[in-house]
Motif scaffolding. Structure first.
Motif, PDB file in Angstrom:
ATOM      1  N   ASN A  51       7.309 -11.032 -16.421  1.00  0.00           N
ATOM      2  CA  ASN A  51       5.916 -11.453 -15.973  1.00  0.00           C
ATOM      3  C   ASN A  51       5.946 -11.718 -14.324  1.00  0.00           C
ATOM      4  OD1 ASN A  51       2.917 -11.661 -15.990  1.00  0.00           O
ATOM      5  ND2 ASN A  51       3.617 -13.732 -16.090  1.00  0.00           N
ATOM      6  N   VAL A  52       5.528 -11.152 -13.516  1.00  0.00           N
ATOM      7  CA  VAL A  52       5.481 -11.403 -12.196  1.00  0.00           C
ATOM      8  C   VAL A  52       4.316 -12.106 -11.794  1.00  0.00           C
ATOM      9  CG1 VAL A  52       5.497 -10.634  -9.823  1.00  0.00           C
ATOM     10  CG2 VAL A  52       6.737  -9.552 -11.489  1.00  0.00           C
ATOM     11  N   GLU A  53       4.519 -13.489 -11.270  1.00  0.00           N
ATOM     12  CA  GLU A  53       3.554 -14.397 -11.059  1.00  0.00           C
ATOM     13  C   GLU A  53       2.971 -14.234  -9.526  1.00  0.00           C
ATOM     14  OE1 GLU A  53       4.386 -18.541 -11.648  1.00  0.00           O
ATOM     15  OE2 GLU A  53       4.798 -18.122 -13.996  1.00  0.00           O
ATOM     16  N   SER A  54       4.017 -14.003  -8.496  1.00  0.00           N
ATOM     17  CA  SER A  54       3.497 -13.713  -7.111  1.00  0.00           C
ATOM     18  C   SER A  54       4.594 -12.845  -6.573  1.00  0.00           C
ATOM     19  CB  SER A  54       3.594 -14.872  -6.550  1.00  0.00           C
ATOM     20  OG  SER A  54       4.777 -15.722  -6.373  1.00  0.00           O
ATOM     21  N   GLY A  55       3.972 -12.212  -5.565  1.00  0.00           N
ATOM     22  CA  GLY A  55       4.892 -11.074  -4.843  1.00  0.00           C
ATOM     23  C   GLY A  55       5.288  -9.787  -5.772  1.00  0.00           C
ATOM     24  N   GLY A  56       6.478  -9.419  -5.456  1.00  0.00           N
ATOM     25  CA  GLY A  56       6.697  -8.129  -6.025  1.00  0.00           C
ATOM     26  C   GLY A  56       8.429  -7.941  -6.167  1.00  0.00           C
ATOM     27  N   PHE A  57       8.888  -7.036  -7.411  1.00  0.00           N
ATOM     28  CA  PHE A  57      10.274  -6.760  -7.357  1.00  0.00           C
ATOM     29  C   PHE A  57      10.514  -5.140  -7.566  1.00  0.00           C
ATOM     30  CE2 PHE A  57       9.359 -11.094  -8.606  1.00  0.00           C
ATOM     31  CZ  PHE A  57      10.643 -11.714  -8.086  1.00  0.00           C
ATOM     32  N   GLU A  58      11.703  -4.853  -7.248  1.00  0.00           N
ATOM     33  CA  GLU A  58      12.195  -3.683  -7.489  1.00  0.00           C
ATOM     34  C   GLU A  58      13.137  -3.954  -8.520  1.00  0.00           C
ATOM     35  OE1 GLU A  58      13.665  -0.256  -4.877  1.00  0.00           O
ATOM     36  OE2 GLU A  58      15.355  -1.587  -5.334  1.00  0.00           O
ATOM     37  N   ILE A  59      12.964  -3.380  -9.880  1.00  0.00           N
ATOM     38  CA  ILE A  59      13.926  -3.529 -10.916  1.00  0.00           C
ATOM     39  C   ILE A  59      14.809  -2.157 -10.982  1.00  0.00           C
ATOM     40  CG2 ILE A  59      14.195  -4.061 -13.395  1.00  0.00           C
ATOM     41  CD1 ILE A  59      11.512  -5.166 -13.102  1.00  0.00           C
ATOM     42  N   GLU A  60      16.152  -2.541 -11.439  1.00  0.00           N
ATOM     43  CA  GLU A  60      16.889  -1.496 -11.817  1.00  0.00           C
ATOM     44  C   GLU A  60      17.554  -1.651 -13.142  1.00  0.00           C
ATOM     45  OE1 GLU A  60      20.697   1.091 -10.128  1.00  0.00           O
ATOM     46  OE2 GLU A  60      19.567  -0.069  -8.748  1.00  0.00           O
ATOM     47  N   ILE A  61      17.257  -0.754 -14.109  1.00  0.00           N
ATOM     48  CA  ILE A  61      17.946  -0.925 -15.491  1.00  0.00           C
ATOM     49  C   ILE A  61      18.420   0.456 -15.806  1.00  0.00           C
ATOM     50  CG2 ILE A  61      17.126  -1.322 -17.815  1.00  0.00           C
ATOM     51  CD1 ILE A  61      14.926  -3.112 -16.879  1.00  0.00           C
ATOM     52  N   ASN A  62      19.492   0.589 -16.272  1.00  0.00           N
ATOM     53  CA  ASN A  62      20.438   1.588 -16.536  1.00  0.00           C
ATOM     54  C   ASN A  62      20.391   2.625 -15.341  1.00  0.00           C
ATOM     55  OD1 ASN A  62      21.396   0.621 -18.921  1.00  0.00           O
ATOM     56  ND2 ASN A  62      19.887   1.707 -20.130  1.00  0.00           N
ATOM     57  N   ARG A  63      20.482   2.274 -13.955  1.00  0.00           N
ATOM     58  CA  ARG A  63      20.302   3.175 -12.867  1.00  0.00           C
ATOM     59  C   ARG A  63      19.030   3.602 -12.669  1.00  0.00           C
ATOM     60  NH1 ARG A  63      25.816   5.256 -14.771  1.00  0.00           N
ATOM     61  NH2 ARG A  63      27.284   3.653 -14.179  1.00  0.00           N
ATOM     62  N   LYS A  64      17.895   3.270 -13.571  1.00  0.00           N
ATOM     63  CA  LYS A  64      16.548   3.704 -13.148  1.00  0.00           C
ATOM     64  C   LYS A  64      15.757   2.573 -12.376  1.00  0.00           C
ATOM     65  CE  LYS A  64      16.561   6.679 -17.045  1.00  0.00           C
ATOM     66  NZ  LYS A  64      15.896   6.880 -18.525  1.00  0.00           N
ATOM     67  N   LYS A  65      15.276   3.050 -11.303  1.00  0.00           N
ATOM     68  CA  LYS A  65      14.438   1.879 -10.412  1.00  0.00           C
ATOM     69  C   LYS A  65      12.957   2.004 -10.571  1.00  0.00           C
ATOM     70  CE  LYS A  65      17.637   1.621  -6.788  1.00  0.00           C
ATOM     71  NZ  LYS A  65      17.991   1.848  -5.366  1.00  0.00           N
ATOM     72  N   LYS A  66      12.195   0.758 -10.841  1.00  0.00           N
ATOM     73  CA  LYS A  66      10.903   0.886 -10.816  1.00  0.00           C
ATOM     74  C   LYS A  66      10.403  -0.397 -10.147  1.00  0.00           C
ATOM     75  CE  LYS A  66       8.552  -0.947 -14.791  1.00  0.00           C
ATOM     76  NZ  LYS A  66       8.046  -1.034 -15.960  1.00  0.00           N
ATOM     77  N   SER A  67       9.119  -0.536  -9.776  1.00  0.00           N
ATOM     78  CA  SER A  67       8.647  -1.615  -9.014  1.00  0.00           C
ATOM     79  C   SER A  67       7.497  -2.445  -9.977  1.00  0.00           C
ATOM     80  CB  SER A  67       7.814  -1.438  -7.709  1.00  0.00           C
ATOM     81  OG  SER A  67       8.703  -0.828  -6.760  1.00  0.00           O
ATOM     82  N   ILE A  68       7.424  -3.811  -9.904  1.00  0.00           N
ATOM     83  CA  ILE A  68       6.678  -4.440 -10.602  1.00  0.00           C
ATOM     84  C   ILE A  68       5.911  -5.545  -9.569  1.00  0.00           C
ATOM     85  CG2 ILE A  68       7.329  -3.989 -12.790  1.00  0.00           C
ATOM     86  CD1 ILE A  68       8.829  -6.960 -12.819  1.00  0.00           C
ATOM     87  N   SER A  69       4.731  -5.789  -9.757  1.00  0.00           N
ATOM     88  CA  SER A  69       4.108  -6.701  -8.903  1.00  0.00           C
ATOM     89  C   SER A  69       3.052  -7.579  -9.440  1.00  0.00           C
ATOM     90  CB  SER A  69       3.565  -5.931  -7.767  1.00  0.00           C
ATOM     91  OG  SER A  69       2.920  -6.683  -6.913  1.00  0.00           O
ATOM     92  N   ALA A  70       2.626  -8.795  -8.848  1.00  0.00           N
ATOM     93  CA  ALA A  70       1.394  -9.525  -9.407  1.00  0.00           C
ATOM     94  C   ALA A  70       0.326  -8.837  -8.908  1.00  0.00           C
ATOM     95  CB  ALA A  70       1.629 -10.783  -8.581  1.00  0.00           C
ATOM     96  N   ASP A  71       0.232  -7.718  -7.982  1.00  0.00           N
ATOM     97  CA  ASP A  71      -0.912  -7.138  -7.636  1.00  0.00           C
ATOM     98  C   ASP A  71      -1.586  -6.350  -8.838  1.00  0.00           C
ATOM     99  OD1 ASP A  71      -2.707  -4.891  -6.684  1.00  0.00           O
ATOM    100  OD2 ASP A  71      -1.628  -4.618  -4.991  1.00  0.00           O
ATOM    101  N   PRO A  72      -2.621  -6.502  -9.163  1.00  0.00           N
ATOM    102  CA  PRO A  72      -3.441  -5.974 -10.424  1.00  0.00           C
ATOM    103  C   PRO A  72      -3.156  -4.455 -10.598  1.00  0.00           C
ATOM    104  CG  PRO A  72      -4.715  -7.431  -9.280  1.00  0.00           C
ATOM    105  CD  PRO A  72      -3.680  -7.553  -8.531  1.00  0.00           C
ATOM    106  N   ALA A  73      -3.020  -3.653  -9.286  1.00  0.00           N
ATOM    107  CA  ALA A  73      -3.048  -2.496  -9.187  1.00  0.00           C
ATOM    108  C   ALA A  73      -1.670  -1.810  -9.539  1.00  0.00           C
ATOM    109  CB  ALA A  73      -3.314  -1.960  -7.638  1.00  0.00           C
ATOM    110  N   ILE A  74      -0.795  -2.599  -9.491  1.00  0.00           N
ATOM    111  CA  ILE A  74       0.748  -2.285 -10.113  1.00  0.00           C
ATOM    112  C   ILE A  74       0.880  -3.224 -11.416  1.00  0.00           C
ATOM    113  CG2 ILE A  74       3.174  -2.268  -9.337  1.00  0.00           C
ATOM    114  CD1 ILE A  74       2.176  -2.089  -6.367  1.00  0.00           C
ATOM    115  N   SER A  75       1.904  -2.502 -12.178  1.00  0.00           N
ATOM    116  CA  SER A  75       2.026  -3.314 -13.386  1.00  0.00           C
ATOM    117  C   SER A  75       3.056  -4.648 -12.780  1.00  0.00           C
ATOM    118  CB  SER A  75       2.873  -2.406 -14.500  1.00  0.00           C
ATOM    119  OG  SER A  75       3.453  -3.413 -15.695  1.00  0.00           O
ATOM    120  N   GLY A  76       2.631  -5.492 -13.658  1.00  0.00           N
ATOM    121  CA  GLY A  76       3.341  -6.874 -13.381  1.00  0.00           C
ATOM    122  C   GLY A  76       4.093  -7.299 -14.413  1.00  0.00           C
ATOM    123  N   TYR A  77       4.174  -6.441 -15.522  1.00  0.00           N
ATOM    124  CA  TYR A  77       5.176  -6.636 -16.706  1.00  0.00           C
ATOM    125  C   TYR A  77       6.486  -5.390 -16.781  1.00  0.00           C
ATOM    126  CZ  TYR A  77       1.300  -9.520 -17.918  1.00  0.00           C
ATOM    127  OH  TYR A  77       0.274 -10.375 -17.660  1.00  0.00           O
TER     128      TYR A  77
END
Length: 85
Positions: free
Chosen positions: A45-71
């Motif tokens: 769960n992202v409380e502030s800012g944003g992150f790029e996550i890479e899991i099993n070589r697949k990238k996705k962004s998550i963010s505290a911004d309500p327009a982008i998933s924060g989970y």
């Protein structure tokens, strides 16, 4: 108690058992959490800012911004990394 994980990344383990782990992690801007895995389920769960996550070589962004998933959900034993963006 806070534990320094790498440059710009620290964590505080709140609770855990064999199935799930609850950890509070703070990243400085641009900091990278090294590739790792663990046996427990990971829910992010992202409380502030944003992150790029890479899991099993697949990238996705998550963010505290309500327009982008924060989970994010990751089953145990899946390698992954986080980068503060």
């Amino acid at each position: 108690e806070w534990e320094l994980m790498s440059e710009g990344v620290r964590r505080k383990i709140m609770a855990y058992d064999d199935q799930i782990m609850l950890v509070r992690v703070e990243f400085e801007n641009g900091a990278i959490g090294s590739v790792h895995n663990h046996p427990q389920v990971q829910v992010t769960n992202v409380e502030s800012g944003g992150f790029e996550i890479e899991i099993n070589r697949k990238k996705k962004s998550i963010s505290a911004d309500p327009a982008i998933s924060g989970y994010d959900y990751r089953p145990g034993k899946k390698p992954g990394s986080f980068r503060r963006i």
